[in-house]
Design a protein around this motif. Structure first.
Motif, PDB file in Angstrom:
ATOM      1  N   VAL A 174       0.062   0.506  -4.536  1.00  0.00           N
ATOM      2  CA  VAL A 174      -1.325   0.845  -4.880  1.00  0.00           C
ATOM      3  C   VAL A 174      -2.124   1.271  -3.636  1.00  0.00           C
ATOM      4  CG1 VAL A 174      -1.475  -0.665  -6.913  1.00  0.00           C
ATOM      5  CG2 VAL A 174      -1.879  -1.618  -4.632  1.00  0.00           C
ATOM      6  N   PRO A 175      -3.346   1.775  -3.831  1.00  0.00           N
ATOM      7  CA  PRO A 175      -4.160   2.115  -2.668  1.00  0.00           C
ATOM      8  C   PRO A 175      -4.421   0.876  -1.803  1.00  0.00           C
ATOM      9  CG  PRO A 175      -5.135   3.021  -4.665  1.00  0.00           C
ATOM     10  CD  PRO A 175      -4.029   2.124  -5.096  1.00  0.00           C
ATOM     11  N   GLU A 176      -4.639   1.146  -0.542  1.00  0.00           N
ATOM     12  CA  GLU A 176      -4.851   0.066   0.422  1.00  0.00           C
ATOM     13  C   GLU A 176      -6.169  -0.671   0.144  1.00  0.00           C
ATOM     14  OE1 GLU A 176      -4.553   1.785   4.289  1.00  0.00           O
ATOM     15  OE2 GLU A 176      -5.773   0.190   5.164  1.00  0.00           O
ATOM     16  N   ASP A 177      -6.201  -1.974   0.402  1.00  0.00           N
ATOM     17  CA  ASP A 177      -7.496  -2.651   0.438  1.00  0.00           C
ATOM     18  C   ASP A 177      -7.575  -3.463   1.733  1.00  0.00           C
ATOM     19  OD1 ASP A 177      -6.910  -5.472   0.118  1.00  0.00           O
ATOM     20  OD2 ASP A 177      -6.373  -5.030  -1.957  1.00  0.00           O
ATOM     21  N   PRO A 178      -8.787  -3.851   2.147  1.00  0.00           N
ATOM     22  CA  PRO A 178      -8.944  -4.421   3.494  1.00  0.00           C
ATOM     23  C   PRO A 178      -8.064  -5.643   3.766  1.00  0.00           C
ATOM     24  CG  PRO A 178     -11.079  -3.937   2.505  1.00  0.00           C
ATOM     25  CD  PRO A 178     -10.057  -3.701   1.449  1.00  0.00           C
ATOM     26  N   SER A 179      -7.800  -6.460   2.741  1.00  0.00           N
ATOM     27  CA  SER A 179      -7.025  -7.684   2.999  1.00  0.00           C
ATOM     28  C   SER A 179      -5.587  -7.376   3.420  1.00  0.00           C
ATOM     29  CB  SER A 179      -7.008  -8.570   1.753  1.00  0.00           C
ATOM     30  OG  SER A 179      -6.216  -7.966   0.760  1.00  0.00           O
ATOM     31  N   SER A 235       0.838  -1.207   0.000  1.00  0.00           N
ATOM     32  CA  SER A 235       0.000   0.000   0.000  1.00  0.00           C
ATOM     33  C   SER A 235       0.872   1.257   0.000  1.00  0.00           C
ATOM     34  CB  SER A 235      -0.908   0.016   1.235  1.00  0.00           C
ATOM     35  OG  SER A 235      -0.116   0.210   2.383  1.00  0.00           O
ATOM     36  N   TYR A 236       0.299   2.359  -0.461  1.00  0.00           N
ATOM     37  CA  TYR A 236       1.035   3.623  -0.449  1.00  0.00           C
ATOM     38  C   TYR A 236       1.577   3.931   0.951  1.00  0.00           C
ATOM     39  CZ  TYR A 236      -1.014   4.811  -5.038  1.00  0.00           C
ATOM     40  OH  TYR A 236      -1.385   4.823  -6.351  1.00  0.00           O
ATOM     41  N   ASP A 237       0.734   3.723   1.964  1.00  0.00           N
ATOM     42  CA  ASP A 237       1.174   4.107   3.309  1.00  0.00           C
ATOM     43  C   ASP A 237       2.337   3.254   3.809  1.00  0.00           C
ATOM     44  OD1 ASP A 237      -0.437   6.300   3.690  1.00  0.00           O
ATOM     45  OD2 ASP A 237      -2.141   5.095   4.351  1.00  0.00           O
ATOM     46  N   GLU A 238       2.276   1.950   3.534  1.00  0.00           N
ATOM     47  CA  GLU A 238       3.401   1.101   3.940  1.00  0.00           C
ATOM     48  C   GLU A 238       4.658   1.496   3.181  1.00  0.00           C
ATOM     49  OE1 GLU A 238       1.556  -3.245   4.994  1.00  0.00           O
ATOM     50  OE2 GLU A 238       1.148  -2.410   3.018  1.00  0.00           O
ATOM     51  N   MET A 239       4.499   1.771   1.882  1.00  0.00           N
ATOM     52  CA  MET A 239       5.665   2.141   1.072  1.00  0.00           C
ATOM     53  C   MET A 239       6.240   3.474   1.530  1.00  0.00           C
ATOM     54  SD  MET A 239       7.474   0.696  -1.244  1.00  0.00           S
ATOM     55  CE  MET A 239       9.098   1.398  -0.982  1.00  0.00           C
ATOM     56  N   LEU A 240       5.337   4.395   1.943  1.00  0.00           N
ATOM     57  CA  LEU A 240       5.812   5.675   2.481  1.00  0.00           C
ATOM     58  C   LEU A 240       6.703   5.441   3.689  1.00  0.00           C
ATOM     59  CD1 LEU A 240       2.777   8.150   2.604  1.00  0.00           C
ATOM     60  CD2 LEU A 240       4.964   8.491   1.430  1.00  0.00           C
ATOM     61  N   GLU A 241       6.242   4.576   4.584  1.00  0.00           N
ATOM     62  CA  GLU A 241       7.042   4.288   5.773  1.00  0.00           C
ATOM     63  C   GLU A 241       8.353   3.610   5.378  1.00  0.00           C
ATOM     64  OE1 GLU A 241       6.666   5.384   8.688  1.00  0.00           O
ATOM     65  OE2 GLU A 241       4.571   5.482   9.266  1.00  0.00           O
TER      66      GLU A 241
END
Ligand code: ADP
Ligand code: ASP
Ligand code: MG
Length: 427
Positions: free
Chosen positions: A258-263, A213-219
């Motif tokens: 990519v954008p986050e999804d629930p899984s 996800s974008y947020d994980e990649m940002l971190e």
């Protein structure tokens, strides 16, 4: 070509039906004449398959370092404006060579440097931020079925000075170009075949992620995984650009950012990152009173020095120690600024340590599961590794340790938290 229609049919799981791509080739991918020719063939093949392409390139491998070394030989503190004029030339060489190779293949390519596509940045030399890009010139080339080959890493400030975007900045150029031309995908071609659970050069057991996800990649990017520059991920998230990190040496799919999804929350720890590019500064025994932190940090902020972790010890007898980390490249400057402030604030002295490493674990699953931090500390303690600083966010835990244990820490954390799998109960 009916871009709008085709774009709506984009399937970024397979890459099929993509109409407009930005392809960024990193230093290793254009590191030799043979590789530049190989890149030209790949770009030509993409075009032959019916896609429009904007190419963004880095300097040939080693070139930016070579130029920085030249500057260091001329001057102990090279002038930042001139340093950017110098290092930006690496990318100019690559765009010209790649364009020549494409023209030889009969592909109507055209090289473009920063001022020709108006990559406007602020005026902070060496780490400028992109404000806007004018897509017109690229669109004109594309409309004539040509391929714009754009220099990464460079920009131009409001006074028309040449600027550069910081190390690894071509990734950011590429994603910003993708946002500007509204590309379907930004492909980042590099020397690994995707984003791994940790740096595969440090940990052979690292495995390739299919999606992140974008947020994980940002971190991960901000914590030391240099496979993507952090600003590129910020752009990708803001403008919803799907990023595909893949190898220029194979046709295998890489990793989709990519954008986050629930899984994605089912995975507790997605990656382990390590950053050896920070240094630690401690202001010793300062009288604990309001305004102290501001007196120390305001001059650093004004000098565009990014302070990362900060800890302040519990006040004892009205005195406190304040420790923080800064990029190693800013260490000398930060240290002299803090040393100048120290007498004014009544500190006993200032200490610093260059040999630190920041090791972090990242995962969306941490939002809903407690216990990852405790497990991390446990694993490090098991190896006798002392933790000097800790910081956490919703989806990461970082520790500062002695640099000499960095690789060991990455390997044992990867083993315990990723390879051995972390079930909900063990968390
Ligand atoms: P380029 O020159 O193509 O921009 P970089 O050297 O900037 O390539 O980035 C790729 C490198 O990033 C890899 O060779 C690898 O050593 C390093 N890296 C660090 N962390 C990771 C990770 N989690 N996944 C993949 N590569 C990583
Ligand atoms: N050539 C620049 C660097 O080495 C930019 C990049 O490669 O992304 O940092
Ligand atoms: Mg890079």
């Amino acid at each position: 070509m009916a871009h709008a229609m085709m774009r709506s049919a984009t399937n970024y799981g397979t890459g099929e039906h993509v109409a407009l791509l930005v392809q960024k080739y990193g230093g290793t991918s254009v590191g030799t004449i043979e590789r530049i020719k190989a890149v030209a063939h790949r770009v030509a093949a993409t075009r032959a398959a019916g896609h429009d392409v904007v190419v963004v390139v880095s300097a040939m491998a080693g070139e930016t370092n070579r130029l920085l070394d030249l500057a260091a030989k001329i001057s102990a503190q090279p002038n930042p404006r001139e340093s950017d004029v110098l290092v930006s030339t690496g990318e100019q060489v690559s765009v010209a060579l790649l364009t020549m190779a494409l023209l030889d293949l009969g592909v109507p390519a055209r090289s473009l440097v920063a001022h020709q596509v108006r990559v406007s940045t602020d005026g902070v030399f060496g780490k400028a931020r992109i404000k806007s890009i004018d897509a017109r010139r690229m669109r004109e080339v594309i409309a004539a079925r040509g391929i714009p080959v754009v220099a990464g890493f460079q920009g131009v400030d409001a006074d028309l000075n040449i600027t550069t975007l910081g190390r690894g900045g071509s990734d950011t150029s590429a994603v910003a170009m993708a946002a500007a031309v509204k590309a379907d995908v930004c492909e980042i071609y590099t020397d690994v075949d995707g984003v791994y659970t940790t740096d595969p050069r440090i940990c052979p057991a690292a495995r390739k992620l299919e999606r992140v996800s974008y947020d994980e990649m940002l971190e991960l990017a901000s914590l030391g995984a240099k496979v993507l520059q952090i600003r590129s991920v910020e752009f990708a998230k803001r403008y919803k650009v799907p990023v595909h990190v893949r190898s220029s040496f194979s046709d295998e799919p890489g990793t989709w950012v990519v954008p986050e999804d629930p899984s994605m929350e089912d995975v507790l720890v997605t990656g382990v990152a390590c950053d050896l590019n920070e240094a630690k500064i401690t202001v010793l025994r300062v009288p604990d009173r309001p305004g102290l932190a501001s007196q120390i940090f305001t001059p650093l902020a004004n000098a565009h020095i990014v302070v990362d972790m900060i800890i302040q010890n519990a006040s004892e007898e009205g005195f406190t120690d304040l420790t923080f980390t800064v990029p190693r490249t800013d260490h000398a400057k930060a240290l002299s600024m803090v040393q100048a402030v120290a007498p004014e604030i009544g500190a006993r002295g200032v200490a610093s340590d260059m040999s630190i490493a920041k090791v972090s674990v990242v995962g969306l699953g941490m939002r809903s599961h407690a216990g990852i931090a405790a497990r991390m500390f446990d694993v490090l303690a098991g190896e006798g590794i002392n933790i000097q600083m800790i910081s956490t966010s919703e989806i990461k835990v970082s520790v500062v340790i002695d640099a000499k244990y960095a690789e060991l820490a990455v390997r044992v954390l990867h083993k315990a938290l990723i390879e051995d799998g972390l079930s909900e109960t063990s968390a």
